[in-house]
Design a protein around this motif. Structure first.
Motif, PDB file in Angstrom:
ATOM      1  N   ILE A  13       0.803  -1.266   0.158  1.00 36.23           N
ATOM      2  CA  ILE A  13      -0.140   0.116  -0.031  1.00 36.23           C
ATOM      3  C   ILE A  13       0.885   1.283   0.071  1.00 36.23           C
ATOM      4  CG2 ILE A  13      -1.835   1.299   1.250  1.00 36.23           C
ATOM      5  CD1 ILE A  13      -2.759  -1.350   0.108  1.00 36.23           C
ATOM      6  N   GLY A  14       1.687   1.289   0.976  1.00 35.38           N
ATOM      7  CA  GLY A  14       2.702   2.414   1.104  1.00 35.38           C
ATOM      8  C   GLY A  14       3.430   2.697  -0.384  1.00 35.38           C
ATOM      9  N   GLY A  15       4.052   1.649  -0.930  1.00 32.18           N
ATOM     10  CA  GLY A  15       4.867   1.606  -1.972  1.00 32.18           C
ATOM     11  C   GLY A  15       4.026   1.844  -3.161  1.00 32.18           C
ATOM     12  N   SER A  16       2.614   1.477  -3.433  1.00 32.16           N
ATOM     13  CA  SER A  16       1.913   1.834  -4.492  1.00 32.16           C
ATOM     14  C   SER A  16       1.433   3.288  -4.365  1.00 32.16           C
ATOM     15  CB  SER A  16       0.691   0.984  -4.390  1.00 32.16           C
ATOM     16  OG  SER A  16       0.967  -0.494  -4.608  1.00 32.16           O
ATOM     17  N   LEU A  17       1.227   3.889  -3.149  1.00 32.53           N
ATOM     18  CA  LEU A  17       0.962   5.247  -3.167  1.00 32.53           C
ATOM     19  C   LEU A  17       2.223   6.151  -3.436  1.00 32.53           C
ATOM     20  CD1 LEU A  17      -0.666   7.540  -1.872  1.00 32.53           C
ATOM     21  CD2 LEU A  17       0.276   7.120   0.221  1.00 32.53           C
ATOM     22  N   ALA A  18       3.464   5.685  -3.124  1.00 27.47           N
ATOM     23  CA  ALA A  18       4.500   6.383  -3.422  1.00 27.47           C
ATOM     24  C   ALA A  18       4.597   6.490  -5.138  1.00 27.47           C
ATOM     25  CB  ALA A  18       5.756   6.078  -2.944  1.00 27.47           C
ATOM     26  N   LEU A  19       4.351   5.140  -5.651  1.00 29.02           N
ATOM     27  CA  LEU A  19       4.386   5.187  -7.359  1.00 29.02           C
ATOM     28  C   LEU A  19       3.379   5.961  -8.194  1.00 29.02           C
ATOM     29  CD1 LEU A  19       5.517   1.472  -7.441  1.00 29.02           C
ATOM     30  CD2 LEU A  19       7.145   3.162  -7.968  1.00 29.02           C
ATOM     31  N   GLY A  25       3.130  13.000 -10.843  1.00 25.35           N
ATOM     32  CA  GLY A  25       3.961  14.146 -10.663  1.00 25.35           C
ATOM     33  C   GLY A  25       3.748  15.072 -10.047  1.00 25.35           C
ATOM     34  N   THR A  26       3.136  14.776  -8.597  1.00 26.31           N
ATOM     35  CA  THR A  26       2.752  15.450  -7.660  1.00 26.31           C
ATOM     36  C   THR A  26       3.314  15.353  -6.284  1.00 26.31           C
ATOM     37  OG1 THR A  26       0.991  13.814  -7.071  1.00 26.31           O
ATOM     38  CG2 THR A  26       0.365  15.553  -8.536  1.00 26.31           C
ATOM     39  N   CYS A  27       4.561  14.940  -6.424  1.00 27.17           N
ATOM     40  CA  CYS A  27       5.449  14.739  -5.270  1.00 27.17           C
ATOM     41  C   CYS A  27       6.765  14.856  -5.431  1.00 27.17           C
ATOM     42  CB  CYS A  27       5.126  13.219  -4.679  1.00 27.17           C
ATOM     43  SG  CYS A  27       5.900  13.030  -2.909  1.00 27.17           S
ATOM     44  N   GLU A  28       7.496  15.850  -4.946  1.00 28.39           N
ATOM     45  CA  GLU A  28       8.786  16.145  -4.987  1.00 28.39           C
ATOM     46  C   GLU A  28       9.766  15.102  -4.447  1.00 28.39           C
ATOM     47  OE1 GLU A  28       9.817  20.088  -3.891  1.00 28.39           O
ATOM     48  OE2 GLU A  28       8.323  20.928  -5.310  1.00 28.39           O
ATOM     49  N   LYS A 159      -5.663  18.486   1.845  1.00 25.19           N
ATOM     50  CA  LYS A 159      -4.587  17.940   1.444  1.00 25.19           C
ATOM     51  C   LYS A 159      -4.447  16.436   0.927  1.00 25.19           C
ATOM     52  CE  LYS A 159      -1.354  21.327   3.389  1.00 25.19           C
ATOM     53  NZ  LYS A 159      -0.340  21.611   4.481  1.00 25.19           N
ATOM     54  N   VAL A 160      -5.017  15.788   2.122  1.00 25.02           N
ATOM     55  CA  VAL A 160      -4.966  14.055   2.128  1.00 25.02           C
ATOM     56  C   VAL A 160      -6.131  13.813   1.022  1.00 25.02           C
ATOM     57  CG1 VAL A 160      -5.700  12.053   3.371  1.00 25.02           C
ATOM     58  CG2 VAL A 160      -4.386  13.954   4.523  1.00 25.02           C
ATOM     59  N   ARG A 161      -7.102  14.484   1.086  1.00 25.17           N
ATOM     60  CA  ARG A 161      -8.022  14.132  -0.180  1.00 25.17           C
ATOM     61  C   ARG A 161      -7.588  14.336  -1.393  1.00 25.17           C
ATOM     62  NH1 ARG A 161     -13.720  13.754  -1.305  1.00 25.17           N
ATOM     63  NH2 ARG A 161     -14.249  13.956   0.731  1.00 25.17           N
ATOM     64  N   THR A 162      -7.039  15.397  -1.878  1.00 22.34           N
ATOM     65  CA  THR A 162      -6.280  15.801  -3.032  1.00 22.34           C
ATOM     66  C   THR A 162      -5.152  14.861  -3.135  1.00 22.34           C
ATOM     67  OG1 THR A 162      -6.738  18.071  -3.042  1.00 22.34           O
ATOM     68  CG2 THR A 162      -4.754  17.440  -4.301  1.00 22.34           C
ATOM     69  N   MET A 163      -4.381  14.320  -2.296  1.00 19.26           N
ATOM     70  CA  MET A 163      -3.296  13.222  -2.707  1.00 19.26           C
ATOM     71  C   MET A 163      -3.798  12.095  -2.979  1.00 19.26           C
ATOM     72  SD  MET A 163      -0.802  11.377   0.181  1.00 19.26           S
ATOM     73  CE  MET A 163      -2.257  10.531   1.010  1.00 19.26           C
ATOM     74  N   GLU A 165      -6.750  11.490  -4.620  1.00 16.19           N
ATOM     75  CA  GLU A 165      -7.445  11.837  -6.002  1.00 16.19           C
ATOM     76  C   GLU A 165      -6.474  11.876  -7.062  1.00 16.19           C
ATOM     77  OE1 GLU A 165     -11.530  14.585  -4.678  1.00 16.19           O
ATOM     78  OE2 GLU A 165      -9.475  15.398  -5.351  1.00 16.19           O
ATOM     79  N   GLU A 166      -4.941  12.218  -6.760  1.00  9.16           N
ATOM     80  CA  GLU A 166      -4.208  12.240  -7.451  1.00  9.16           C
ATOM     81  C   GLU A 166      -3.945  10.865  -8.031  1.00  9.16           C
ATOM     82  OE1 GLU A 166      -3.039  14.613  -9.394  1.00  9.16           O
ATOM     83  OE2 GLU A 166      -3.595  16.561  -8.005  1.00  9.16           O
ATOM     84  N   THR A 167      -3.886   9.971  -7.223  1.00 12.45           N
ATOM     85  CA  THR A 167      -3.845   8.358  -7.314  1.00 12.45           C
ATOM     86  C   THR A 167      -5.006   7.789  -8.235  1.00 12.45           C
ATOM     87  OG1 THR A 167      -4.865   7.379  -5.510  1.00 12.45           O
ATOM     88  CG2 THR A 167      -2.704   8.256  -5.041  1.00 12.45           C
ATOM     89  N   GLY A 168      -5.737   8.563  -8.647  1.00 15.41           N
ATOM     90  CA  GLY A 168      -6.805   8.063  -9.424  1.00 15.41           C
ATOM     91  C   GLY A 168      -8.193   7.520  -8.585  1.00 15.41           C
ATOM     92  N   ALA A 169      -7.919   7.550  -7.350  1.00 15.92           N
ATOM     93  CA  ALA A 169      -9.094   7.215  -6.229  1.00 15.92           C
ATOM     94  C   ALA A 169     -10.369   7.789  -6.393  1.00 15.92           C
ATOM     95  CB  ALA A 169      -8.312   6.920  -5.039  1.00 15.92           C
ATOM     96  N   VAL A 170     -11.161   7.121  -5.869  1.00 15.29           N
ATOM     97  CA  VAL A 170     -12.558   7.948  -5.652  1.00 15.29           C
ATOM     98  C   VAL A 170     -12.650   8.099  -4.116  1.00 15.29           C
ATOM     99  CG1 VAL A 170     -14.930   7.853  -5.676  1.00 15.29           C
ATOM    100  CG2 VAL A 170     -13.690   6.847  -7.608  1.00 15.29           C
ATOM    101  N   VAL A 171     -12.607   9.310  -3.752  1.00 16.05           N
ATOM    102  CA  VAL A 171     -12.421   9.608  -2.205  1.00 16.05           C
ATOM    103  C   VAL A 171     -13.922  10.077  -1.672  1.00 16.05           C
ATOM    104  CG1 VAL A 171     -11.458  11.094  -0.260  1.00 16.05           C
ATOM    105  CG2 VAL A 171     -10.138  10.464  -2.663  1.00 16.05           C
TER     106      VAL A 171
END
Length: 285
Positions: A13-19, A25-28, A159-163, A165-171
């Motif tokens: 889960i944590g790794g897939s979130l990072a990927l 392109g939303t995480c530096e 911030k968490v909701r946007t994060m 959503e950037e993965t393609g999830a429905v929040v």
């Protein structure tokens, strides 16, 4: 844009979130932290994280987003370790499957509930575990449930909701208690049934023959019994009240089916099977 994301527990889960965030392109920068340096080194080699630290305090330094993706039993210890080092404006969230337990652990670890804490749970996963199993599309089209608290800062929630959503999830959002009731029925009980069935068959005298002739239906039904046993032990203990409630209901229904088989009541069995088929067909559609 997330400047620095710190993930505790860089597994599926944590790794897939990072990927997923890298792909968007939303995480530096992504920083990983866990107890296993070999595990973290592998995460760097796979391009999942940029760097790592075995020291929780060092790992959260400068982070504006922190994700707890450790087993439920480890949440409190991580929170205690980062309590005096988390930036005041950092958003803190988690991926735990039993929200009541997570909220208690965070409160105990910090001494209070941080205003930046947004409990969360992605309804996604596979039976595989570990960072090598991570992939960037795991959350695409899947639901993520947030259970904001009365103490949750609205900015952190956004911030968490946007994060996610950037993965393609429905929040979606709901209360902690409602989440735990629903997940007990739709996730925790099915895992218990799968683990229990496989264990029961494995302890039979002719287990080799039983598994030799297992067909696709058995594999489909029991696939989730290959999930991480430690994680599911923690989930069952953490959400036990809701699980016991739904198990009691299921046991009543199982007794009804057993009695119908015992009586040779084909009409009753057909009624149950048709109702179940119709419900599942609607869900799959």
């Amino acid at each position: 844009m997330i400047r620095r994301l710190t993930i505790f527990g860089v597994g599926l889960i944590g790794g897939s979130l990072a990927l997923a965030l890298r792909r968007a392109g939303t995480c530096e920068e992504v920083v990983g932290c866990s107890r296993s340096e070999d595990h973290l080194r592998q995460a760097v080699e796979l391009g999942v994280i940029d760097r790592y630290s075995l020291d929780p305090a060092e790992a959260v330094a400068g982070a504006d987003m922190v994700v707890l993706a450790v087993p439920l039993g480890a949440m409190g210890g991580v929170c205690a370790a980062i309590r005096d080092h988390l930036a005041p404006d950092a958003a803190l969230t988690d991926v735990g499957s039993a929200k009541g337990s997570v909220v208690d652990a965070v409160r105990e670890g910090f001494g209070e509930l941080p205003h930046g804490f947004v409990p969360g749970h992605p309804i996604a996963g596979t039976e595989r575990s570990g960072v090598a199993a991570a992939f960037p599309t795991l959350f695409q089209g899947r639901r993520v449930i947030l259970t904001p608290l009365d103490t949750t800062d609205i900015g952190a929630l956004a911030k968490v909701r946007t994060m996610w959503e950037e993965t393609g999830a429905v929040v979606e959002s709901m209360s902690v208690a409602h989440h735990d009731e629903i997940l007990a029925a739709t996730s925790h009980l099915p895992h218990l049934l799968a683990f229990g069935l496989v264990d029961s068959l494995a302890r039979m005298g002719e287990r080799d023959e039983i598994f030799r002739y297992a067909a696709g239906g058995f594999r489909d039904f029991t696939r989730i019994a290959s999930s991480d046993p430690v994680m599911w032990r923690d989930i069952c203990l953490s959400n036990r009240e809701a699980i016991l409630s739904v198990m009691a209901h299921y046991q009543e229904d199982l007794t009804m089916i057993t009695e119908a088989v015992s009586r040779g009541d084909g009409e009753r069995l057909l009624e149950i099977f048709q109702r179940a088929k119709a419900a599942r067909d609607r869900f799959c559609e």
